[in-house]
Design an enzyme around this catalytic site. Structure first.
Site, PDB file in Angstrom:
ATOM      1  N   THR A  13       0.447  -3.317   8.295  1.00 42.93           N
ATOM      2  CA  THR A  13      -0.740  -3.800   9.015  1.00 42.93           C
ATOM      3  C   THR A  13      -1.746  -4.473   8.080  1.00 42.93           C
ATOM      4  OG1 THR A  13      -1.657  -1.598   8.718  1.00 42.93           O
ATOM      5  CG2 THR A  13      -0.612  -2.052  10.844  1.00 42.93           C
ATOM      6  N   ARG A  41      -3.793   5.946  11.064  1.00 38.55           N
ATOM      7  CA  ARG A  41      -4.686   5.146  11.925  1.00 38.55           C
ATOM      8  C   ARG A  41      -3.939   4.108  12.751  1.00 38.55           C
ATOM      9  NH1 ARG A  41      -7.288   5.475   7.042  1.00 38.55           N
ATOM     10  NH2 ARG A  41      -6.200   3.660   6.240  1.00 38.55           N
ATOM     11  N   SER A  42      -2.849   3.573  12.205  1.00 37.88           N
ATOM     12  CA  SER A  42      -2.147   2.474  12.891  1.00 37.88           C
ATOM     13  C   SER A  42      -0.939   2.949  13.692  1.00 37.88           C
ATOM     14  CB  SER A  42      -1.662   1.450  11.864  1.00 37.88           C
ATOM     15  OG  SER A  42      -2.728   0.975  11.126  1.00 37.88           O
ATOM     16  N   CYS A 130      -1.521 -10.438  -8.768  1.00 37.27           N
ATOM     17  CA  CYS A 130      -1.470 -11.791  -8.197  1.00 37.27           C
ATOM     18  C   CYS A 130      -1.952 -12.896  -9.154  1.00 37.27           C
ATOM     19  CB  CYS A 130      -2.273 -11.833  -6.902  1.00 37.27           C
ATOM     20  SG  CYS A 130      -3.908 -11.116  -7.062  1.00 37.27           S
ATOM     21  N   GLN A 157     -11.233 -16.085  -7.980  1.00 38.50           N
ATOM     22  CA  GLN A 157     -10.365 -15.333  -7.070  1.00 38.50           C
ATOM     23  C   GLN A 157     -10.931 -15.198  -5.657  1.00 38.50           C
ATOM     24  OE1 GLN A 157      -9.072 -12.547 -10.806  1.00 38.50           O
ATOM     25  NE2 GLN A 157      -8.538 -11.728  -8.801  1.00 38.50           N
ATOM     26  N   HIS A 243      -6.147 -18.162  -5.005  1.00 40.49           N
ATOM     27  CA  HIS A 243      -6.822 -17.988  -6.291  1.00 40.49           C
ATOM     28  C   HIS A 243      -6.693 -19.271  -7.118  1.00 40.49           C
ATOM     29  CE1 HIS A 243      -7.246 -13.842  -5.436  1.00 40.49           C
ATOM     30  NE2 HIS A 243      -6.393 -13.299  -6.278  1.00 40.49           N
TER      31      HIS A 243
HETATM   32  P1  A2P Z   1      -3.745   0.911   7.996  1.00 47.47           P
HETATM   33  O1  A2P Z   1      -3.920  -0.441   8.608  1.00 47.47           O
HETATM   34  O2  A2P Z   1      -3.112   1.887   8.928  1.00 47.47           O
HETATM   35  O3  A2P Z   1      -4.964   1.433   7.295  1.00 47.47           O
HETATM   36  P2  A2P Z   1      -5.056  -4.109   2.931  1.00 47.47           P
HETATM   37  O4  A2P Z   1      -4.789  -4.128   1.448  1.00 47.47           O
HETATM   38  O5  A2P Z   1      -4.950  -5.462   3.552  1.00 47.47           O
HETATM   39  O6  A2P Z   1      -6.358  -3.430   3.234  1.00 47.47           O
HETATM   40  O7  A2P Z   1      -3.890  -3.217   3.588  1.00 47.47           O
HETATM   41  C1  A2P Z   1      -3.619  -1.902   3.223  1.00 47.47           C
HETATM   42  C2  A2P Z   1      -2.387  -1.408   3.954  1.00 47.47           C
HETATM   43  O8  A2P Z   1      -2.101  -0.080   3.463  1.00 47.47           O
HETATM   44  C3  A2P Z   1      -2.581  -1.275   5.455  1.00 47.47           C
HETATM   45  O9  A2P Z   1      -1.374  -1.585   6.120  1.00 47.47           O
HETATM   46  C4  A2P Z   1      -2.914   0.187   5.598  1.00 47.47           C
HETATM   47  O10 A2P Z   1      -2.606   0.734   6.863  1.00 47.47           O
HETATM   48  C5  A2P Z   1      -1.971   0.782   4.560  1.00 47.47           C
HETATM   49  N1  A2P Z   1      -2.376   2.150   4.243  1.00 47.47           N
HETATM   50  C6  A2P Z   1      -3.601   2.604   3.922  1.00 47.47           C
HETATM   51  N2  A2P Z   1      -3.570   3.956   3.741  1.00 47.47           N
HETATM   52  C7  A2P Z   1      -2.294   4.359   3.948  1.00 47.47           C
HETATM   53  C8  A2P Z   1      -1.617   5.618   3.927  1.00 47.47           C
HETATM   54  N3  A2P Z   1      -2.248   6.743   3.637  1.00 47.47           N
HETATM   55  N4  A2P Z   1      -0.285   5.633   4.211  1.00 47.47           N
HETATM   56  C9  A2P Z   1       0.365   4.493   4.504  1.00 47.47           C
HETATM   57  N5  A2P Z   1      -0.230   3.270   4.556  1.00 47.47           N
HETATM   58  C10 A2P Z   1      -1.530   3.189   4.283  1.00 47.47           C
END
Ligand code: A2P
Length: 336
Positions: A13, A41-42, A130, A157, A243
C-alpha cells in the site's frame, strides 16, 4: 522454482509497493500467485492487479508459506523482523530498506552495475538507497573507463523518498497555502513547500547525515572499491518524485566531454539529455515516471582534464526503488 512464481509484496500500500505492482504488471513478470501484504491498518483493503482484485493481508511471520520471491518495502524495522521468516519459508527476499545493505552476507545490487553479486545471496538481496542507485547509473560507465577516484555530489531530493504520506504532505501544504491556512508539518523537520531542507535522515557523529553516509558506504560496496573518495550533501526540495544530483568526479585519466557523452549514453538505463544551446537538460518534471535516468550539463570540469561535472535526474520510486527491485527479481528468474 517453476516458470511462474509466487510473489509477495510487503508494503503493497506504500509509494514503492504500489509502483512495484505497476512494474510487475508492465514487465509481465511471470506470477503464479500474488500476495499483497501491509500493516494491520490496511487489512482487507482491495487492490487491483491486472484484471483481478486482491485483498491486502496483514504481514505476519506466517505470511510467506509457498512464496518464491518476496519484495519488501515496509521500512527497515519490518524487514529486520520479518525477512528472516520469508527466507526460512524458502523465499528469496529483495529488500528495499536499509536493514541489510551493509551486511557482508547480503549482496547490494544495481543490476546494470554489479549483477554478478546477486548470485552470492543467502536468501536476502538488498536494494540500494535511491540517491546512490541514481548516481551510480552515470558513475559506473565512467568508472569502467577511467576509475573514478573522487566524487563530490549534492542531491536535490523529492518528497517521494520519505514515502506516500510525505508526498501527500507536500500536496496538502500547497492546498493549505492556496487557502491561506496553516500548513501541516509532520514528515519533514520544516515546511517543505517553497523551501529547501539541507537534511535527509538523521545527523551522525561526523556531522554528515545517514543518507549522505549511505551514498559513501553503498557506493564503495557496489563498486568493490574501499578507496574511492566521496563527499555528499543531501538536500530535500518541494518536488514530488524524481531526485536530481549535481556530481563532480575526479578520474584516474583525462576525459573529454565527447567521450563522457559516448560512455554514459551507451550504458543501459541512462540517457543523455544535453543540448544547452536549446536549453535542454534533465529535470524532475520530465524524468518522473520514466525508467531511464537522464544525464545532462556534462562538462569538462575546471579543476583539471581528469575531472568531469554533470547533472543526473532519476525517478526515485522507479529506478531508485521499485524498478531496481523488480530487475533484480528478473535476474534471479533468468538464472533459475
Ligand atoms: P500501511 O499502508 O498498512 O501502513 P510508505 O513508505 O509509502 O509510507 O509505505 C510504507 C509501507 O509499509 C506501507 O505499505 C505500510 O502499510 C507498510 N507498513 C507499515 N508498517 C507495517 C507493518 N508493521 N507491517 C507491514 N507493513 C507495514
Amino acid at each position: 522454482m517453476s516458470d511462474l512464481y509466487n510473489v509477495a509484496v510487503v508494503g503493497a500500500t506504500g509509494a514503492v509497493g504500489e509502483e512495484m505492482l505497476k512494474i510487475l504488471n508492465e514487465r509481465n513478470f511471470p506470477i503464479k500467485e500474488l500476495k499483497l501484504l501491509a500493516s494491520k491498518r490496511s487489512k482487507g483493503k482491495k487492490i487491483k492487479f491486472k484484471d483481478k482484485e486482491y485483498t491486502v493481508e496483514e504481514t505476519t511471520k506466517d505470511s510467506f508459506k509457498g512464496i518464491d520471491i518476496a519484495l519488501f518495502s515496509a521500512g527497515a524495522s519490518r524487514s529486520r523482523e520479518l525477512a528472516p521468516y520469508a527466507v526460512e519459508a524458502g523465499a528469496v527476499v529483495i529488500d528495499n530498506s536499509s536493514a541489510f545493505r551493509m551486511d557482508q552476507d547480503v549482496p547490494l545490487v544495481v543490476p546494470e552495475v554489479n549483477s554478478e553479486d546477486i548470485f552470492k545471496h543467502k536468501g536476502i538481496i538488498a536494494n540500494p538507497n535511491c540517491t546512490t542507485i541514481i548516481m551510480l547509473m552515470a558513475i559506473k560507465p565512467l568508472y569502467d573507463y577511467a576509475k573514478v577516484k573522487r566524487i563530490i555530489v549534492s542531491t536535490y531530493q523529492a518528497a517521494s523518498g520519505a514515502g506516500a504520506q510525505a508526498m501527500e504532505e507536500l500536496e496538502k501544504q500547497a492546498a493549505a497555502w492556496a487557502k491561506n491556512e496553516e500548513l501541516p508539518i509532520e514528515k519533514f523537520p520544516y515546511q517543505l513547500l517553497f523551501n529547501v531542507i539541507p537534511q535527509v535522515d538523521i545527523f551522525l557523529d561526523n556531522d554528515y547525515t545517514k543518507e549522505e553516509m549511505k551514498m559513501v558506504n553503498e557506493t564503495r560496496k557496489m563498486l568493490h572499491d574501499d578507496n574511492i573518495l566521496i563527499s555528499a550533501t543531501c538536500v530535500r526540495l518541494p518536488v514530488f518524485r524524481a531526485h536530481s544530483e549535481a556530481v563532480t568526479v575526479e578520474l584516474e585519466k583525462d576525459i573529454t566531454k565527447e567521450k563522457a557523452v559516448e560512455l554514459i549514453d551507451k550504458f543501459p538505463g541512462v540517457k543523455v539529455v544535453d543540448d544547452i544551446e536549446q536549453g535542454i537538460y534533465p529535470m524532475p518534471l520530465f524524468a518522473s515516471n520514466k525508467d531511464d535516468c537522464e544525464v545532462g550539463r556534462i562538462r569538462e570540469d575546471l579543476n583539471g582534464k581528469n575531472w568531469l561535472s554533470f547533472w543526473i535526474v532519476g525517478d526515485q520510486i522507479r529506478k531508485g526503488a521499485a524498478l531496481n527491485a523488480v530487475q533484480i527479481a528478473e535476474k534471479i528468474i533468468e538464472n533459475n
